[in-house]
Design a protein around this motif. Structure first.
Motif: not given
Lengths: 237, 1027
Positions: A103-107, A141-142, A145, A147, A149-150, A167, A171-172
């Motif tokens: 929604m924030l990005f335009g819906a 999660m790590q 995004f 990480m 070193n994992y 994603v 987006w496209i």
């Protein structure tokens, strides 16, 4: 990056990607033959999500299954109700953040909530759910995004790639909505929905392609150049 | 050349040259030779034909006539049949009327579907005016209009030149108009009687036409002498077009509407038969209609319109039955003028409708002669075949007049008609002819300058040490350089001259007139100079390692900026340019959001795993703190942008959707509108007060000035009733005085700042006891002297001149930022005031997030150069995004004319244009000012200048690149249907943007110049006082 060291993992990655390449297009084909492709945003198309959910769940069982008997036993014991509950709550939170984010990005904000909700559920299913099913909430999660070193294995690598490509695809997909082509599918959220699915599919195809290239490179070292190129491209990200 | 390359303002001067190139391009694209404004008189009628005298007035004279021009909007050719319009079909069948095929101009502006609230009325009015302009212009003046006509008449759409209505009025004829009020605005003061209907509601298709028809009975009724009360009657029916827009040409509602029109024709024709004088009815459409909705415009259904001519009494159509001959829209003007016994309008290029030509051979030939001579006067080349044909016809006519030979008359008639046709065609085409040679040269210039600027920018992006070392090698004598320059200049000139002669162009550029030879020489100079600068820059660009520091956001910024210019190859990307920007900006916001999340998770993870690492590095801890604080702010910023995006619908396709501004402007929501206004103003005031910390705020004078200015703005708002207040007195004040007072406050603040800098208030500040720690503008001797003081005493300055210069530049830059913000909120519409603080907040937050050191885990790397690049690009983006948030688009309809008159009593072209420009480009202006103010907070004077240099280069290269590419796009699409609607307005917008960029860079140059000047002044004075 994918390595040839662990042949077992690589085989799993290939087979699961191939499975995706088969089941996802078939769902889309069946839906479009039924003439329901342009209603993917409605709540009535919930069965698509259920199908994808089941397929992904089966895939994750396959990915987590281990040939090692001991590990199997120990892992089998470790699955707890609280883990499942936690994952479920986490998925809900992700769903909600996708909803807000889209929604924030335009819906549209004041209407089309149903459509946006369907899109965000699809995104959750395709991005976060396989990762959680594979490696649990915190680790996923790590890994998502970056990480580095994992310890990342090929499977996680594939799953993270999948979610990023999903994603990007969604987006496209949004690009075509405002164009003046006057086609029936320029409705919110059909392009984004289909974009997400095709992004996911493309990522799987690429995985298969890469594995094939790597196997071929063992025989014909010339191809190594392309493999290296693909690898460096990925590291930029 | 080295010195040119290193000069800070080289790119600015190159940008000015690019503006020159753009002007040359515009000259080629919209040649300005057109409408001379000649007014026609009866005395212009020729009284001698090739030496034979003839009484012009006598021969020209027609019987008394009343002309009715009935324009049915959207009438297309296949509507005039027995099926749809039975009475008209009957008239055509028994030859009481003639039908012609008339070719309409393609529509200039496509009419949007407006279900509009009050505010969009103005926009709709503009579209409609521009749309009708060409058709009405062509029918009434007899000449084809051009884009320049529309653009130059901006704000005052009245036709200035000659027209049928003017000649009719000068001959004392009564003109009456019922229909769309565009006619009234185009020809003010020429109507004896009128009733203009305003209709922006396309859904209304009965009332508009009833408003016209209800006058008919009265106006058609003859007086006691059986003569009608008018000479020229214009009826404009809009209903058909409205149906076409709503439902398409196959709608069931079309037929009843056409029957209604047919009834009107019947009514007029029967009334005409009762009159005691001749009546002429011309029924025509101004453009056709497509079968369905959507874009289009070039299909025959839209371009071919019927023109029906019916006369009473005793009229027999000379043409055989069938579709009828083809005529042009411009032919209406001379026909009507002649029927009204008035001279042919000064700039008419049309002919008479063939059925109108009288049977009397002498008059017939004379009319042809008048038209041909009229056209020949308007710049037809005398060596052309048709001109010779005209001369031959003339001599044959003279022969006929002298001898009365019928064969001579026949030959003369044929010759006249041939030459007339060719001349009309030539003159109409000349109006839309492009000067391709000038355009080509302009594109080459722009292209060269863009490349040069690109080279300079790359050169400036090198690290400083490399640049310094590379200077030493190439030391050529200046004489040698001069000779080289001259040689290349001569080569350039020769190439230009040769290309002039090879292409055999008729362009003015190659005419070698006194004025044009200057342009010619300047072009050669510019090309030579850009060649030399580019060459030197390429030679000296050796170390571009800084570019390796790019992260993914830099790539996005660069790619987005480059791609955006290429996207203009699609027309809808020009119309919907805002969508491109919104998408790019959203992508950037998403990237930053993801990166912030990544950084937060990374630091949190580090805290969990290696607690020792975090404890050992306090800066890491600080970074983490900062990032965690940034995340919620960034999410809020995204939400803010989401809100602002809904504020104004813009573009073309989605314009009709209701937006937040409509909701706010509804009377019942005025409280929210006022809240927006007050919040916007107060936030701006807060930001301004916060910026004051960079100035010499002696005795809080600056605070007082700023608050006074803000109070002025609020008073102005109360005065214009945008804001309610308990103080009724303010309502009665004069708004112009308030605005003048506002200007006064701003000027006083600037003067005060300069005075404090000179030190006038030094004593006061000591007295008040507020001896501030940053007592900035006082010259001090530095405490520690350098070791090499004796070796270079002239260069090494014992005074802290640089610091003072920097703080002056800093304070003036911030003052400029404050001014721009305050002025823009004064000009903005009430609902848009909130944009101004939003621009500032966005700029501040984004420039923090784009800092390369944020993610970089390796400390101590110098990322200043890459930072500059990304900062400049992102500020350009923010400016563009807000340009569209504010409701602007690439069409002339979205220019807000109201803002041009804020605080003005009467029209003054320069002031109005400045206000309108600053209002439209408010977003880019505030973003740019924020960027320059941000640069001025650099730690040292030297660094400030370096950053400024790079910034100016990037600004210049961005602007020139966009303009050069867009010019190529326009040349490419010069025959496109939308060249008027879409491409040309965007060209004008680009022109204005270039002018404003130059203006902005010049004011920065002025600030730097000011610091140098005052520093020089202080130095001389101080040295003197020491002596």
């Amino acid at each position: 990056m994918f390595s040839l060291k662990n042949q077992l993992e690589l085989r799993k990655v290939t087979i699961s990607s191939l499975l995706t390449c088969i089941y996802l297009p078939s769902i889309v084909t069946v839906v479009s033959f039924k003439g329901l492709l342009y209603s993917v945003g409605n709540g009535s198309s919930f069965y698509i999500l259920v199908l994808i959910f089941l397929a992904e769940l089966l895939k994750s069982f396959y990915l987590n299954a281990s040939n090692d008997i001991q590990a199997k036993r120990s892992k089998g014991n470790r699955i707890k109700v609280s883990d499942i509950l936690r994952s479920f709550i986490f998925l809900l939170v992700t769903l909600f953040s996708f909803f807000i984010g889209i929604m924030l990005f335009g819906a549209p904000i004041l209407d089309c909530h149903e459509e946006t909700l369907m899109l965000s559920s699809l995104m959750t299913l395709l991005t976060v759910f396989p990762l959680i099913a594979h490696s649990g909430v915190e680790a996923s999660m790590q890994q998502l995004f970056g990480m580095k070193n994992y310890g990342r294995d090929s499977i996680t690598e594939m799953l993270v790639n999948n979610s990023i490509m999903t994603v990007c695809g969604a987006w496209i997909g949004a690009v075509v909505i405002p164009l003046d082509w006057n086609t029936p599918w320029q409705q919110w959220p059909i392009p984004c929905y289909l974009g997400a699915i095709s992004g996911y599919l493309l990522s799987n195809v690429l995985t298969v392609f890469k594995v094939i290239l790597m196997s071929a490179a063992q025989k014909y070292p010339v191809i190594n150049f392309i493999v290296n190129f693909l690898n460096t491209r990925h590291h930029v990200k | 050349m080295q010195s040119w390359l290193q000069n800070r303002w080289t790119s600015l001067s190159l940008l000015i040259m690019a503006l020159g190139g753009l002007m040359l391009f515009l000259y080629g694209f919209f040649p300005l030779k057109y409408h001379s404004g000649t007014l026609a008189h009866m005395d212009d009628l020729p009284n001698f034909i090739d030496g034979i005298s003839i009484d012009g007035h006598e021969v020209y004279k027609t019987e008394e006539n009343s002309v009715i021009l009935m324009v049915i909007d959207g009438l297309r050719y296949d509507f005039v049949t027995d099926e749809y319009m039975p009475y008209t079909g009957q008239l055509l069948k028994n030859k009481s009327a003639c039908i012609y095929v008339s070719v309409a101009e393609p529509p200039t502006v496509t009419m949007p579907r407006i279900k509009s609230p009050q505010r969009k009325k103005e926009k709709a009015q503009w579209r409609r005016t521009i749309n009708f302009w060409r058709d009405i212009f062509a029918m009434m003046t007899g000449s084809v209009s051009t884009f320049a006509d529309v653009a130059l008449n901006f704000g005052a759409p009245a036709v200035r030149g000659d027209s049928v209505l003017r000649v009719a009025a000068s001959r004392g004829r009564r003109s009456v108009m019922y229909g769309d009020d565009t006619w009234l605005r185009l020809f003010p003061g020429l109507w004896a009687e009128y009733d203009g209907t305003t209709s922006f509601y396309v859904t209304d298709y009965t009332e508009v036409d009833n408003n016209v028809t209800r006058h008919l009975d009265k106006v058609l009724a003859p007086d006691e002498k059986m003569k009608p009360s008018f000479d020229f009657l214009v009826l404009h029916y809009l209903g058909l077009d409205h149906i076409g827009h709503l439902e398409g040409a196959r709608s069931p509602m079309i037929k009843p509407k056409l029957l209604e029109m047919d009834a009107v024709v019947k009514k007029i024709y029967t009334a005409m038969q009762k009159w005691d004088r001749a009546g002429t009815l011309i029924v025509c459409g101004d453009h056709g209609m497509r079968d369905a909705g959507g874009h289009g415009g070039a299909s025959p259904a839209e371009l071919l319109v019927p023109l029906v001519l019916a006369r009473t009494p005793l009229f027999q159509c000379p043409h055989p039955a069938g579709p009828g001959p083809t005529v042009a829209q411009v032919d209406v003007a001379p026909s009507v003028a002649w029927l009204l016994n008035a001279p042919i309008p000064g700039e008419s290029v049309g002919r008479l409708l063939p059925a109108l030509l009288p049977s009397d051979l002498r008059q017939h030939l004379y009319l042809l002669h008048v038209l041909a001579a009229h056209n020949a006067r308007q710049g037809v080349p005398t060596d052309a075949e048709y001109y010779k044909q005209f001369q031959r016809a003339q001599s044959q006519f003279a022969h006929y007049l002298a001898t009365g030979q019928q064969s001579a008359a026949k030959i003369a008639k044929d010759f006249y008609e041939e030459s007339l046709e060719a001349m009309s065609k030539y003159l109409s085409e000349q109006m839309v002819d492009l000067d391709m040679f000038a355009i080509g040269i302009a594109v080459v210039i722009l292209y060269f300058i863009a490349i040069t600027l690109f080279c300079i920018t790359l050169y400036s992006l090198q690290p400083e040490q490399t640049r310094k070392t590379s200077t030493g090698h190439h030391r050529k004598s200046s004489a040698g350089l001069f000779v080289a320059f001259i040689i290349v200049l001569i080569i350039c000139t020769i190439i230009l001259v040769i290309s002039c002669f090879i292409t055999e162009t008729k362009s003015q550029f190659c005419s070698f007139n006194s004025a044009w030879i200057l342009v010619f020489a300047l072009t050669a100079c510019v090309l030579t100079m850009s060649y030399f600068i580019a060459k030197t820059a390429i030679e000296n660009t050796k170390n571009l390692t800084t570019l390796n520091d790019f992260n993914i956001m830099d790539y996005l910024l660069i790619f987005g900026t480059v791609f955006h210019s290429w996207s203009f190859f699609g027309t809808s990307f020009i119309e919907e340019e805002h969508m491109t920007w919104y998408f790019l900006w959203n992508t950037l916001m998403l990237f930053i959001l993801l990166r912030t999340v990544v950084v937060v998770i990374m630091y949190v993870g580090k805290m969990f795993i290696g607690a020792t690492e975090v404890q050992e590095k306090p800066e890491l801890y600080k970074k983490m703190d900062f990032n965690i604080g940034l995340l919620p702010k960034w999410v809020l910023l995204i939400a803010l942008h989401r809100y602002l995006r809904t504020m104004n619908q813009t573009g073309d396709r989605w314009l009709f959707l209701p937006d937040t501004a409509d909701w706010l402007n509804a009377p019942e929501n005025s409280i929210y509108l006022q809240a927006h206004l007050v919040i916007g103003t107060i936030l701006t005031l807060t930001i301004c007060l916060w910026n004051i910390r960079y100035m010499n705020n002696v005795m809080h004078m600056h605070t007082a000035f700023t608050i006074a200015a803000a109070v002025c703005i609020l008073c102005y708002r109360i005065n214009t009733k945008a804001l309610g207040s308990p103080f009724d007195d303010i309502q009665s004040w004069d708004p112009v005085t308030i605005v003048n007072f506002f200007w006064g406050v701003l000027i006083a603040q600037f003067v005060f700042e300069i005075l404090t800098y000179i030190g006038t208030f030094k004593i006061c500040s000591i007295h008040t006891g507020t001896s501030r720690a940053n007592n900035k503008f006082i010259y001090n001797k530095p405490k520690a002297k350098r070791e090499d003081y004796f070796y270079d005493p002239l260069v090494e300055e014992p005074w802290n001149l640089d610091e003072v210069k920097l703080s002056l530049a800093r304070s003036v830059s911030h003052l400029m930022l404050n001014y721009i913000m305050l002025i823009v909120i004064l000009l903005m519409r009430p609902h848009n005031v909130i944009m101004v603080p939003s621009v500032f907040i966005t700029c501040m937050l984004t420039s923090k997030c784009l800092d390369h050191k944020l993610l970089d885990t390796r400390p101590g790397r110098n990322t200043d150069i890459v930072d500059t690049l990304s900062q400049v690009l992102v500020h350009l983006w923010i400016g563009q995004v807000f340009f569209f948030y504010q409701g602007n688009s690439n069409s002339l309809a979205s220019v807000d004319l109201g803002s041009g008159y804020v605080g003005l009593r009467e029209y003054c072209a320069v002031r109005v244009a400045l206000r309108m420009g600053l209002h439209a480009y408010g977003g880019p202006a505030v973003a740019g000012a924020t960027l320059f103010a941000h640069i001025a907070t650099a730690p040292s004077w030297h660094q400030y200048l370096q950053t400024l240099w790079r910034t100016v280069n990037i600004f210049a290269v961005h602007r020139t690149y966009a303009v050069a590419l867009y010019c190529i796009v326009t040349v490419f699409f010069r025959h496109h249907l939308f060249v008027w609607t879409v491409f040309s307005p965007k060209l004008l917008y680009d022109f204005v943007a270039t002018v404003f960029t130059i203006q902005a860079l010049t004011s920065i140059a002025q600030i730097v110049g000011l610091t140098h000047f005052t520093s020089w002044l202080a130095k001389t004075l101080t040295y003197k006082s020491r002596l």
